[in-house]
Design a protein around this motif. Structure first.
Motif, PDB file in Angstrom:
ATOM      1  N   GLN A 129     -14.597  38.344  61.591  1.00  0.00           N
ATOM      2  CA  GLN A 129     -15.726  38.523  61.348  1.00  0.00           C
ATOM      3  C   GLN A 129     -16.475  40.002  61.593  1.00  0.00           C
ATOM      4  OE1 GLN A 129     -17.595  35.897  60.431  1.00  0.00           O
ATOM      5  NE2 GLN A 129     -19.280  37.440  60.405  1.00  0.00           N
ATOM      6  N   VAL A 130     -15.815  40.572  62.368  1.00  0.00           N
ATOM      7  CA  VAL A 130     -16.389  42.039  62.559  1.00  0.00           C
ATOM      8  C   VAL A 130     -16.178  42.830  61.034  1.00  0.00           C
ATOM      9  CG1 VAL A 130     -16.390  44.388  63.603  1.00  0.00           C
ATOM     10  CG2 VAL A 130     -16.042  42.235  65.034  1.00  0.00           C
ATOM     11  N   LEU A 131     -15.232  42.748  60.304  1.00  0.00           N
ATOM     12  CA  LEU A 131     -14.922  43.231  59.209  1.00  0.00           C
ATOM     13  C   LEU A 131     -16.114  42.546  58.133  1.00  0.00           C
ATOM     14  CD1 LEU A 131     -11.083  43.426  59.181  1.00  0.00           C
ATOM     15  CD2 LEU A 131     -12.610  45.392  58.975  1.00  0.00           C
ATOM     16  N   ARG A 132     -16.173  41.400  58.189  1.00  0.00           N
ATOM     17  CA  ARG A 132     -17.057  40.626  57.175  1.00  0.00           C
ATOM     18  C   ARG A 132     -18.445  41.198  57.390  1.00  0.00           C
ATOM     19  NH1 ARG A 132     -13.867  35.980  58.169  1.00  0.00           N
ATOM     20  NH2 ARG A 132     -12.450  35.454  56.321  1.00  0.00           N
ATOM     21  N   TRP A 138     -22.319  46.454  52.615  1.00  0.00           N
ATOM     22  CA  TRP A 138     -21.919  47.175  51.330  1.00  0.00           C
ATOM     23  C   TRP A 138     -22.597  46.456  50.037  1.00  0.00           C
ATOM     24  CZ3 TRP A 138     -15.873  47.374  52.195  1.00  0.00           C
ATOM     25  CH2 TRP A 138     -15.410  48.373  53.298  1.00  0.00           C
ATOM     26  N   GLY A 139     -23.255  45.294  50.362  1.00  0.00           N
ATOM     27  CA  GLY A 139     -23.810  44.514  49.451  1.00  0.00           C
ATOM     28  C   GLY A 139     -22.923  43.742  48.224  1.00  0.00           C
ATOM     29  N   TRP A 140     -21.775  43.568  48.608  1.00  0.00           N
ATOM     30  CA  TRP A 140     -20.833  42.694  47.571  1.00  0.00           C
ATOM     31  C   TRP A 140     -20.782  41.462  47.789  1.00  0.00           C
ATOM     32  CZ3 TRP A 140     -15.293  45.397  48.936  1.00  0.00           C
ATOM     33  CH2 TRP A 140     -15.375  46.739  48.616  1.00  0.00           C
ATOM     34  N   PRO A 141     -20.715  40.724  46.721  1.00  0.00           N
ATOM     35  CA  PRO A 141     -20.825  39.264  46.727  1.00  0.00           C
ATOM     36  C   PRO A 141     -19.502  38.706  47.490  1.00  0.00           C
ATOM     37  CG  PRO A 141     -19.920  40.170  44.561  1.00  0.00           C
ATOM     38  CD  PRO A 141     -20.477  41.232  45.471  1.00  0.00           C
ATOM     39  N   ASP A 142     -19.618  37.624  48.225  1.00  0.00           N
ATOM     40  CA  ASP A 142     -18.743  37.108  48.982  1.00  0.00           C
ATOM     41  C   ASP A 142     -17.404  36.887  48.409  1.00  0.00           C
ATOM     42  OD1 ASP A 142     -20.602  36.648  51.049  1.00  0.00           O
ATOM     43  OD2 ASP A 142     -20.884  34.524  50.531  1.00  0.00           O
ATOM     44  N   HIS A 143     -16.856  36.791  47.260  1.00  0.00           N
ATOM     45  CA  HIS A 143     -15.754  36.455  46.812  1.00  0.00           C
ATOM     46  C   HIS A 143     -15.138  38.092  46.680  1.00  0.00           C
ATOM     47  CE1 HIS A 143     -17.828  37.784  43.043  1.00  0.00           C
ATOM     48  NE2 HIS A 143     -16.683  38.127  42.575  1.00  0.00           N
ATOM     49  N   GLN A 144     -15.959  38.994  46.346  1.00  0.00           N
ATOM     50  CA  GLN A 144     -15.338  40.292  46.389  1.00  0.00           C
ATOM     51  C   GLN A 144     -14.879  40.839  47.736  1.00  0.00           C
ATOM     52  OE1 GLN A 144     -18.037  43.307  44.484  1.00  0.00           O
ATOM     53  NE2 GLN A 144     -16.375  44.954  44.503  1.00  0.00           N
ATOM     54  N   ALA A 145     -15.743  40.335  48.666  1.00  0.00           N
ATOM     55  CA  ALA A 145     -15.445  40.740  50.177  1.00  0.00           C
ATOM     56  C   ALA A 145     -14.134  40.107  50.514  1.00  0.00           C
ATOM     57  CB  ALA A 145     -16.668  40.459  51.065  1.00  0.00           C
ATOM     58  N   GLU A 146     -13.884  38.907  50.108  1.00  0.00           N
ATOM     59  CA  GLU A 146     -12.900  38.155  50.636  1.00  0.00           C
ATOM     60  C   GLU A 146     -11.709  38.656  50.080  1.00  0.00           C
ATOM     61  OE1 GLU A 146     -12.511  36.129  53.171  1.00  0.00           O
ATOM     62  OE2 GLU A 146     -14.691  36.543  53.349  1.00  0.00           O
ATOM     63  N   GLU A 147     -11.663  39.097  48.733  1.00  0.00           N
ATOM     64  CA  GLU A 147     -10.506  39.718  47.939  1.00  0.00           C
ATOM     65  C   GLU A 147     -10.130  40.855  48.696  1.00  0.00           C
ATOM     66  OE1 GLU A 147      -9.908  41.799  43.628  1.00  0.00           O
ATOM     67  OE2 GLU A 147     -10.913  39.773  43.594  1.00  0.00           O
ATOM     68  N   TYR A 148     -11.192  41.862  48.931  1.00  0.00           N
ATOM     69  CA  TYR A 148     -10.798  43.041  49.944  1.00  0.00           C
ATOM     70  C   TYR A 148     -10.112  42.731  51.080  1.00  0.00           C
ATOM     71  CZ  TYR A 148     -11.885  47.423  52.417  1.00  0.00           C
ATOM     72  OH  TYR A 148     -11.932  48.550  52.927  1.00  0.00           O
ATOM     73  N   LEU A 149     -10.726  41.942  51.898  1.00  0.00           N
ATOM     74  CA  LEU A 149      -9.953  41.396  53.140  1.00  0.00           C
ATOM     75  C   LEU A 149      -8.537  41.012  52.959  1.00  0.00           C
ATOM     76  CD1 LEU A 149     -12.757  39.399  55.010  1.00  0.00           C
ATOM     77  CD2 LEU A 149     -11.906  41.601  55.470  1.00  0.00           C
TER      78      LEU A 149
END
Length: 178
Positions: A129-132, A138-149
């Motif tokens: 959650q801290v990472l999210r 950064w303004g990324w869409p959720d799917h890009q953020a989850e891919e990054y994680l």
């Protein structure tokens, strides 16, 4: 070979790679104690890989060389100056792609647990959650953020650095890329 001293804010510097077995002589105490610190040292003298963890723990390196072991950036709550100084001047730091940062929580420094990837973070939803929250800035869409994680790798790039609060046991993390 004696075990290195205990550091409350970096409980296993051998496992994180900050302290390594070595026959080398410490530039501070002049002794070969079986381990040397190989993390970042911020000092006028070139001390990289040349000081022992005992001289870090007792403040000898900080006093003799005006050395610091963190870049001085704090994440989280304000803490008493004495706590910050203990992390900065008497605790082994760690290397990262960028300048390392240290988490503070519950009025104290958090313990550094080491680099982490998606597998290591899977059991720590609080750290995720801290990472999210970080990625959300950064303004990324959720799917890009989850891919990054999912792409986080403890020995690659990008990676995360995992901490645990010494009081409430909350896990915290930030991501690090070249």
């Amino acid at each position: 070979m004696p075990e290195p001293p205990v550091f409350p804010y970096h409980p296993d510097p051998v496992a994180t790679g900050a302290v390594v077995p070595s026959d080398g002589v410490c530039a501070c105490c002049g002794q070969a104690r079986g381990h040397l610190y190989r993390g970042p040292v911020y000092a006028e003298a070139d001390l990289g890989g040349r000081v022992c963890p005992w001289c870090i723990a007792d403040g000898g390196v900080a006093d003799r060389f005006d050395a610091h072991f963190t870049a001085g950036e704090c994440l989280g709550e304000d803490v008493p100056q004495a706590v910050f100084e203990r992390v900065d001047r008497r605790t082994p730091g760690f290397t990262g792609w960028q300048e390392p940062r240290w988490f503070f929580h519950c009025g104290d420094a958090a313990a550094y647990l080491g680099p982490a990837g998606s597998a290591e973070l899977a059991g720590h939803p609080d750290a995720l959650q801290v990472l999210r929250t970080e990625i959300g800035t950064w303004g990324w869409p959720d799917h890009q953020a989850e891919e990054y994680l999912r792409s986080l790798d403890p020995s690659g790039e990008p990676t995360a650095h995992l901490f645990r609060c010494l009081h409430c046991r909350t896990h915290l993390a930030y991501s690090d890329t070249p």
